[in-house]
Design an enzyme around this catalytic site. Structure first.
Site, PDB file in Angstrom:
ATOM      1  N   ASP A  83      17.101 -37.379 -12.383  1.00  0.00           N
ATOM      2  CA  ASP A  83      17.045 -36.459 -11.044  1.00  0.00           C
ATOM      3  C   ASP A  83      15.604 -36.231 -10.716  1.00  0.00           C
ATOM      4  OD1 ASP A  83      17.773 -35.327  -8.907  1.00  0.00           O
ATOM      5  OD2 ASP A  83      18.939 -33.511 -10.040  1.00  0.00           O
ATOM      6  N   GLY A 137      19.746 -23.798  -4.237  1.00  0.00           N
ATOM      7  CA  GLY A 137      18.534 -23.763  -3.366  1.00  0.00           C
ATOM      8  C   GLY A 137      17.422 -23.662  -4.144  1.00  0.00           C
ATOM      9  N   SER A 176      17.099 -25.880  -6.689  1.00  0.00           N
ATOM     10  CA  SER A 176      16.972 -27.112  -7.086  1.00  0.00           C
ATOM     11  C   SER A 176      15.489 -27.824  -6.819  1.00  0.00           C
ATOM     12  CB  SER A 176      17.979 -28.090  -6.394  1.00  0.00           C
ATOM     13  OG  SER A 176      19.189 -27.684  -6.944  1.00  0.00           O
ATOM     14  N   GLY A 177      15.021 -28.664  -7.532  1.00  0.00           N
ATOM     15  CA  GLY A 177      13.846 -29.438  -7.347  1.00  0.00           C
ATOM     16  C   GLY A 177      12.600 -28.523  -7.645  1.00  0.00           C
TER      17      GLY A 177
HETATM   18  C1  4AZ Z   1      22.577 -26.457  -7.269  1.00  0.00           C
HETATM   19  O1  4AZ Z   1      23.367 -26.387  -6.717  1.00  0.00           O
HETATM   20  C2  4AZ Z   1      22.452 -25.637  -8.690  1.00  0.00           C
HETATM   21  N1  4AZ Z   1      22.648 -23.018 -12.691  1.00  0.00           N
HETATM   22  C3  4AZ Z   1      20.992 -25.923  -9.388  1.00  0.00           C
HETATM   23  C4  4AZ Z   1      20.836 -25.318 -10.431  1.00  0.00           C
HETATM   24  C5  4AZ Z   1      22.147 -24.616 -10.935  1.00  0.00           C
HETATM   25  C6  4AZ Z   1      23.121 -24.556 -10.505  1.00  0.00           C
HETATM   26  C7  4AZ Z   1      23.334 -25.210  -9.136  1.00  0.00           C
HETATM   27  C8  4AZ Z   1      21.640 -24.198 -12.473  1.00  0.00           C
HETATM   28  O2  4AZ Z   1      21.646 -26.940  -6.486  1.00  0.00           O
END
Ligand code: 4AZ
Length: 308
Positions: A139, A256, A258-259
């Site tokens: 990822d 949110g 993420s990344g």
């Molecule tokens: C998401 O949905 C997401 N607890 C990213 C990280 C985590 C959960 C959901 C980690 O982007």
């Protein structure tokens, strides 16, 4: 003599580009002794300049709509951002180049709306060829910026890891009660699992959870622990992942975030990009660590596409 000076200049440039100039915030640093609160999930607002390598990814929604923050990323070189593959998986590269904006050097996303020099365009996208949408393996994706960044106290690169994420011999923050390495994650994502992305004050909230950057400390689990925790919810843990959190939950990244960067500090005082926020089942639940991309095991992909 001239040859000697130009040789020294060459060495100095090479050193500046490799070590010492990455992962060393000059204004402030995340502090392991100071973590309880209510941001990211279970964390607190980040100090100004503590995360000079974090960026926000915004989606341009056209002239009539406010742009929305949908992911984070990290500055890894003067012209390159590392982010999660799943952040960009549903867009073709030409749409990403047209619509994605990279915000640098701010804690509060509203500052970027007032200062366009903080908002950059993307000119090239490199997605990992083996990113698997179903399993979220590999990822990672890379974004090339429209121009080289000038580094200052609020804009700095993060170091890529020099050793395996689970190697604690060089780690600065080892949790004395568990023997686990403590690391930090930050982002503009949800502050609680139950919140909805961009649900507050529609049209004015840029960040999914908050316009202000939040951070939290999380402990790194062993591969064996990650495999066991995640198997219970049907997730296959691989060597392209690491997982962090606490057995009792309470601190995590969320939608949110993420990344964005998961960073661990080394004994010599520099921070490394050990992980990229990837996914999880809910946020901050007990016995369900957050999953992060294992940057060390994807370093050859990152290096071969950004060192040119
Ligand atoms: C998401 O949905 C997401 N607890 C990213 C990280 C985590 C959960 C959901 C980690 O982007």
């Amino acid at each position: 003599m001239i040859r000697c000076i130009s040789f020294l200049a060459l060495i100095a440039t090479a050193m500046a580009q490799s070590f010492g100039t990455c992962g060393k915030p000059t204004m402030s640093q995340p502090d392991i002794s100071f973590t309880a609160g209510s941001r990211i999930v279970g964390g607190q607002e980040a100090a100004e300049g503590a995360w000079p390598f974090i960026v926000a990814l915004l989606l341009d929604n056209g002239e009539e709509y406010y742009p929305s923050q949908f992911c984070g990323g990290s500055i890894i070189r003067r012209q390159w951002i590392a982010t999660a593959g799943h952040c960009l998986a549903d867009m073709e590269n030409d749409e990403i180049v047209r619509r994605v904006r990279v915000v640098i050097g701010v804690n509060n996303l509203e500052d970027a709306m007032r200062n366009t020099s903080k908002v950059l365009r993307v000119v090239k996208v490199v997605k990992h060829p083996s990113y698997d949408k179903r399993t979220t393996n590999n990822d990672v994706a890379l974004l090339k910026l429209e121009k080289q960044l000038n580094f200052d106290s609020k804009v700095q690169p993060i170091c890529l890891p020099t050793h395996d994420a689970h190697d604690t011999r060089l780690a600065a923050n080892v949790d004395y009660s568990t023997g686990r390495k403590a690391c930090f994650v930050a982002g503009w994502g949800l502050l609680r699992e139950q919140e909805q992305l961009g649900s507050r004050a529609p049209g004015t909230t840029i960040g999914g959870g908050s316009n202000r950057l939040s951070q939290v400390a999380v402990d790194m689990f062993t591969d064996r622990e990650c495999t066991q925790y995640l198997a219970k919810v049907g997730i296959t843990y691989t060597d392209k992942m690491i997982c962090l959190g606490f057995p009792q939950g309470g601190a995590d990244s969320c939608q949110g975030d993420s990344g964005g960067p998961l960073v661990c500090k080394d004994k010599d005082g520099h921070w490394e990009l050990s992980g990229i926020v990837s996914y999880g089942v809910g946020c901050a639940r007990a016995n369900l660590p957050g999953v992060y991309t294992n940057v060390y095991n994807l370093k050859s992909f990152i290096d071969s596409n950004t060192l040119n």
